[in-house]
Write a protein that holds these residues in place. Structure first.
Motif, PDB file in Angstrom:
ATOM      1  N   GLN A 102      12.035 -19.972  30.254  1.00  0.00           N
ATOM      2  CA  GLN A 102      12.970 -20.138  29.141  1.00  0.00           C
ATOM      3  C   GLN A 102      13.390 -21.591  28.945  1.00  0.00           C
ATOM      4  O   GLN A 102      13.708 -21.999  27.837  1.00  0.00           O
ATOM      5  CB  GLN A 102      14.214 -19.286  29.358  1.00  0.00           C
ATOM      6  CG  GLN A 102      13.942 -17.811  29.236  1.00  0.00           C
ATOM      7  CD  GLN A 102      15.197 -17.000  29.462  1.00  0.00           C
ATOM      8  OE1 GLN A 102      16.238 -17.534  29.838  1.00  0.00           O
ATOM      9  NE2 GLN A 102      15.102 -15.706  29.236  1.00  0.00           N
ATOM     10  N   ASN A 103      13.397 -22.368  30.026  1.00  0.00           N
ATOM     11  CA  ASN A 103      13.854 -23.745  29.897  1.00  0.00           C
ATOM     12  C   ASN A 103      12.740 -24.699  29.440  1.00  0.00           C
ATOM     13  O   ASN A 103      12.963 -25.888  29.301  1.00  0.00           O
ATOM     14  CB  ASN A 103      14.446 -24.242  31.216  1.00  0.00           C
ATOM     15  CG  ASN A 103      13.408 -24.308  32.315  1.00  0.00           C
ATOM     16  OD1 ASN A 103      12.336 -23.721  32.210  1.00  0.00           O
ATOM     17  ND2 ASN A 103      13.736 -25.002  33.384  1.00  0.00           N
ATOM     18  N   MET A 104      11.553 -24.183  29.168  1.00  0.00           N
ATOM     19  CA  MET A 104      10.434 -25.009  28.738  1.00  0.00           C
ATOM     20  C   MET A 104      10.213 -24.802  27.249  1.00  0.00           C
ATOM     21  O   MET A 104       9.956 -23.701  26.792  1.00  0.00           O
ATOM     22  CB  MET A 104       9.178 -24.643  29.513  1.00  0.00           C
ATOM     23  CG  MET A 104       8.043 -25.584  29.332  1.00  0.00           C
ATOM     24  SD  MET A 104       6.668 -25.044  30.364  1.00  0.00           S
ATOM     25  CE  MET A 104       6.190 -26.591  31.038  1.00  0.00           C
ATOM     26  N   GLN A 105      10.327 -25.889  26.486  1.00  0.00           N
ATOM     27  CA  GLN A 105      10.139 -25.809  25.043  1.00  0.00           C
ATOM     28  C   GLN A 105       9.553 -27.117  24.531  1.00  0.00           C
ATOM     29  O   GLN A 105       9.630 -28.142  25.191  1.00  0.00           O
ATOM     30  CB  GLN A 105      11.455 -25.513  24.333  1.00  0.00           C
ATOM     31  CG  GLN A 105      12.491 -26.597  24.500  1.00  0.00           C
ATOM     32  CD  GLN A 105      13.778 -26.261  23.778  1.00  0.00           C
ATOM     33  OE1 GLN A 105      13.827 -25.309  23.023  1.00  0.00           O
ATOM     34  NE2 GLN A 105      14.805 -27.037  23.999  1.00  0.00           N
ATOM     35  N   PHE A 106       8.960 -27.052  23.346  1.00  0.00           N
ATOM     36  CA  PHE A 106       8.391 -28.241  22.716  1.00  0.00           C
ATOM     37  C   PHE A 106       9.408 -28.806  21.737  1.00  0.00           C
ATOM     38  O   PHE A 106       9.893 -28.112  20.856  1.00  0.00           O
ATOM     39  CB  PHE A 106       7.097 -27.889  21.977  1.00  0.00           C
ATOM     40  CG  PHE A 106       6.502 -29.047  21.254  1.00  0.00           C
ATOM     41  CD1 PHE A 106       5.842 -30.050  21.944  1.00  0.00           C
ATOM     42  CD2 PHE A 106       6.614 -29.162  19.878  1.00  0.00           C
ATOM     43  CE1 PHE A 106       5.299 -31.131  21.279  1.00  0.00           C
ATOM     44  CE2 PHE A 106       6.069 -30.242  19.202  1.00  0.00           C
ATOM     45  CZ  PHE A 106       5.406 -31.231  19.908  1.00  0.00           C
ATOM     46  N   VAL A 107       9.740 -30.082  21.906  1.00  0.00           N
ATOM     47  CA  VAL A 107      10.659 -30.759  21.006  1.00  0.00           C
ATOM     48  C   VAL A 107       9.879 -31.875  20.327  1.00  0.00           C
ATOM     49  O   VAL A 107       9.488 -32.847  20.975  1.00  0.00           O
ATOM     50  CB  VAL A 107      11.872 -31.345  21.774  1.00  0.00           C
ATOM     51  CG1 VAL A 107      12.808 -32.070  20.821  1.00  0.00           C
ATOM     52  CG2 VAL A 107      12.589 -30.259  22.535  1.00  0.00           C
TER      53      VAL A 107
END
Length: 128
Positions: A102-107
């Motif tokens: 959940q803490n991994m995302q593309f910004v």
């Protein structure tokens, strides 16, 4: 606004022939055999072809065009859409969204106007 592309074979050939004979009036009937070894001549002929025919020449194709005949073949082939849609990393994150923590995302990076390069790294840091 770019011109409407010409699609008929005979129209493309006639339009491109006028471009070539404008730059090389002495070639006559052997206009397809002209070698494009001079970069300035190649640029002028391809630029004229793009402006008259309305089909852009991608950088990847420039090395493949060595003669006027090659250029005409390029202008006669139908355009294919570029398979590269968007940002490959963003697409990978979207495709693997369910398997990632959940803490991994593309910004995506957005360049801020008026911010100097040396200050940008300080602004990108977030306080947690």
């Amino acid at each position: 606004m770019p011109p409407t592309p010409i699609t008929a074979y005979k129209q493309i050939e006639a339009a491109f022939r006028t471009v070539v004979t404008r730059h090389l009036p002495e070639v006559g009937t052997k206009w397809l055999e002209v070698e494009l070894t001079d970069p300035k001549l190649k640029f002028e002929i391809l630029k004229g072809g793009v402006s008259v025919i309305g089909k852009e020449v991608p950088n990847l194709e420039l090395n493949n065009i060595k003669t006027v005949s090659d250029a005409l073949k390029f202008f006669l082939t139908p355009s294919t859409p570029d398979p590269r849609k968007g940002h490959p990393t963003a697409e990978w994150f979207e495709a693997n969204k369910g398997a990632l923590p959940q803490n991994m995302q593309f910004v995506p990076y957005t360049k801020e106007r008026g911010v100097k390069r040396e200050l940008r790294s300080k602004l990108d840091r977030k306080e947690y």
